[in-house]
Each structure stands twice: as structure tokens, then as C-alpha cells.
Design an enzyme around this catalytic site. Sequence first.
Site, short mmCIF file in Angstrom:
data_model
loop_
_atom_site.label_atom_id
_atom_site.label_comp_id
_atom_site.label_asym_id
_atom_site.label_seq_id
_atom_site.Cartn_x
_atom_site.Cartn_y
_atom_site.Cartn_z
N HIS A 58 18.08 83.41 32.40
CA HIS A 58 17.14 83.37 31.27
C HIS A 58 17.83 83.93 30.04
O HIS A 58 18.19 85.11 30.03
CB HIS A 58 15.92 84.25 31.56
CG HIS A 58 15.02 83.72 32.63
ND1 HIS A 58 13.75 84.20 32.83
CD2 HIS A 58 15.20 82.74 33.55
CE1 HIS A 58 13.19 83.55 33.83
NE2 HIS A 58 14.05 82.67 34.30
N TYR A 371 17.33 95.25 27.48
CA TYR A 371 16.79 94.42 28.57
C TYR A 371 17.90 93.75 29.38
O TYR A 371 17.84 93.71 30.60
CB TYR A 371 15.81 93.38 27.99
CG TYR A 371 14.88 92.81 29.05
CD1 TYR A 371 13.72 93.47 29.42
CD2 TYR A 371 15.18 91.61 29.68
CE1 TYR A 371 12.88 92.97 30.40
CE2 TYR A 371 14.35 91.09 30.66
CZ TYR A 371 13.20 91.79 31.02
OH TYR A 371 12.38 91.28 32.00
C1 PHB Z 1 9.33 90.29 38.65
O1 PHB Z 1 9.68 89.12 38.50
O2 PHB Z 1 8.94 90.72 39.75
C2 PHB Z 1 9.35 91.21 37.48
C3 PHB Z 1 9.85 90.75 36.28
C4 PHB Z 1 9.88 91.59 35.18
C5 PHB Z 1 9.41 92.88 35.30
C6 PHB Z 1 8.91 93.34 36.50
C7 PHB Z 1 8.88 92.50 37.60
O3 PHB Z 1 9.43 93.70 34.21
#
Ligand code: PHB
Length: 385
Positions: A58, A371
Site C-alpha cells: 500500500h 506509519y
Molecule cells: C489490521 O489490518 O488488522 C490492522 C490495520 C491497521 C491497524 C490495526 C490493525 O492500525
Amino acid sequence: MLLGHLLHLNRIDSVIIENRSREYVIERVRAGVLEQGTVDLMIAMGVGERLKRQGLRHDGLYISFDGRRHHINMAELTGGSAITVYGQNEVVKDLIEARIETGRPLYFEVEEVSVDAVDSSQPQIRFLHEGTVHELGCDFIAGCDGFHGISRPSIPSGFLTNYERVYPFGWLGILAEAAPSSEELVYTYHERGFALFSMRSPKVTRLYFQVPPEEDIENWSDDAIWDEMLERMTTRDGWKPNVGLILQKSVTPMRSFVAAPMRFGNMFLAGDSAHIVPPTGAKGLNLAASDVLVLARALKEFYERGNTTCLDQYSDICLRRVWKAQRFSWWMTSSLHRFTDESPFDHQRQIADLDYLTSSRAAMTSLAEQYVGLPAEVSFQSAGL
Ligand code: PHB
């Protein structure tokens, strides 16, 4: 598992013990977002083949509020870094296969694990496996056994300082047999509370929404879950998640926690045994990976040169990154959830926060670089890769 493979690549022996079964750790759906550095690490370790084929890269994500989705192009803002959606249980599966190929010991379903003489030069681990008591004498113990594991509580009380924050909410999460309706994650701030759209594969959607912390999953029928998901996530342009059969559902409490230092004698804590982040920043698994990279380098230095400096620096090096991830996870959580004790002022400020975040390139860059993951504290090369 990651540490075991890093040690193997450096010709250092290890024994891995796990109290769950192999099937359980492979099937239990957990985290799913790998930072760029975690992906790079898996590939550099030679365990990234399936990740390269099946991981969903992504380049960006969406922040949604007031019924509108705002795109943040993380790759463009960070000079090409991205995240990859690939289940933690898939990472574990790949590492189990790699471990078995090395022929090195890996025990599942061990019981009654205890550690002894941790602050001596010969710590011991005792456990029961298939009815037989094992006693292992070792140079070092890596306590990679999670928040509820035995490593941290084995440290004498008073030695560790615990830092903790408990949030007045949890996440209700589901896995659904439905094609993801967006190629990227959508973090939503809604009057009724936080919601998150994610995925696991081109056919499976993963969704969450904020609920009271003690919420009983039995209070939520599948229909009620879909009504709430759609209410919170549908945007003015008509975007919403696809609905499908719910495969799994659960409620997770949220906390921030750090135990310091991450070492007692010759036992080193790594991952959730030393720190917990709320899932909003998608940092938990990635922090565990960066801890063991630092530990692998320190152990390599010790065995190759008899040098203990890196072992002595382990906790401080890890905690620098841990605290930055704590800060980021707390900030993401605070920005996107409704709080029971918030005032109308807090609510307006939160909306202004999100408005600023999604309209300022500087603010978006700050989110993006955290991130996708801040730079590693030690190089792959120094860990023998
Ligand atoms: C997940 O895909 O389980 C997921 C994605 C982003 C997050 C937490 C969990 O911040």
C-alpha cells in the site's frame, strides 16, 4: 521466530519454545501491517518469498472524517516507502517453515515454563513437553513471550519501572468474506466513534470499530455489526465496505505500556513482553521485529568478539524507538477516537487536528514517515545480513 532465524544466519544456536500449538499460531488472525523496514528485513533474511508474492503493498492510506475520505500518499511523501498488508500469522508460518528447514529445535505446546538464575552467567529454563521435563542451561534468555508471558513477571519486583495508559475503549474486530472495496486502509473518525477498514487478501476484509472497553462480543449480532460498520464508514460519495459472511469476531482492549529497562541479568525482553501499543498506529509487530534486530546484533558481537557493549546498550537503543512508536500510537489513537470525558472544545479541536493533518503537506509527511516506520536503529549488516 525472527530472532531464531537471525541467530541461525549468524551460526548461533538457539532453542525456541512456544506454549500454543503450531496450528493455533498459524491460524490465529492478529496484526497485519508490515512497515517497509520489516518487509526489507524479511527479504534480507531470505524468508520473504511468499511475502513478495502475496503481500499487498500500500503506497498510501485514507483518513476519513465528516463523511469525506482524504488520501495520504505515503510513498510520495517518504521517497518511496510503503507498508505491506500480510498477516502476522503468515509471517509466523513462513518463519516456522524456515526454522524446520534448519533442523534447529522448536517445541510447540510446552507447559509449566519457568526461568531461574537469570542474573547469573548460566540462566536456566525449565518446561514440560509431551510429558517430559526439560532443563536448559543457556547463556541468554530472550523473553519474547508477550504481555501475559512469564518472562517479565520473573523479574524481581521493584527492578522494572512500568509506564501505562489504559484507554476508555476497545476495538470490536471482524474478518469478513468480502472483497475489499478500497485498495488502501481507511481510518475513520465518526460522531459515533472510530472505525477502521483493512484487509487480509483480495477476498477478505478486516474491519474494526470502537466500543466500550468491557463490551461483550455476545451483545453484537452479525447484522448489528454490519449496521454499525456501515453507519460509521459510509462516506458522502457513497464509498462503503462490501458486506459478507463474518468469519471471526472479537473485542480487544487498548493500552499503552512500557516496562524499562528491557533487560534483567542475562534475560532480554523483546516485543510485547516489554511494551504494548494501541493498534491504531499498526506498530506492535514492527516494534518486536526491530527489538530482535538490535538483540541479534548484540549477540553476534558477543559471540564473534566477546564484546558486551551492544548487549549493554540493548535496552536504551530499543527504548528510543519504542517511545517514538508509543508517542505515534497514542497520537493516532487520541486523534481518531471519541473519549467518554471529552468536552465540546476537545471535539472541535480533534476535527481541526484532522483538518490540519489532511491539508498540510508537513503534517501528512510526519504521519507518513512514522506509519511506514522510522529508520532502524541498527543496520542489517551489523546484524550479520
Ligand atoms: C489490521 O489490518 O488488522 C490492522 C490495520 C491497521 C491497524 C490495526 C490493525 O492500525
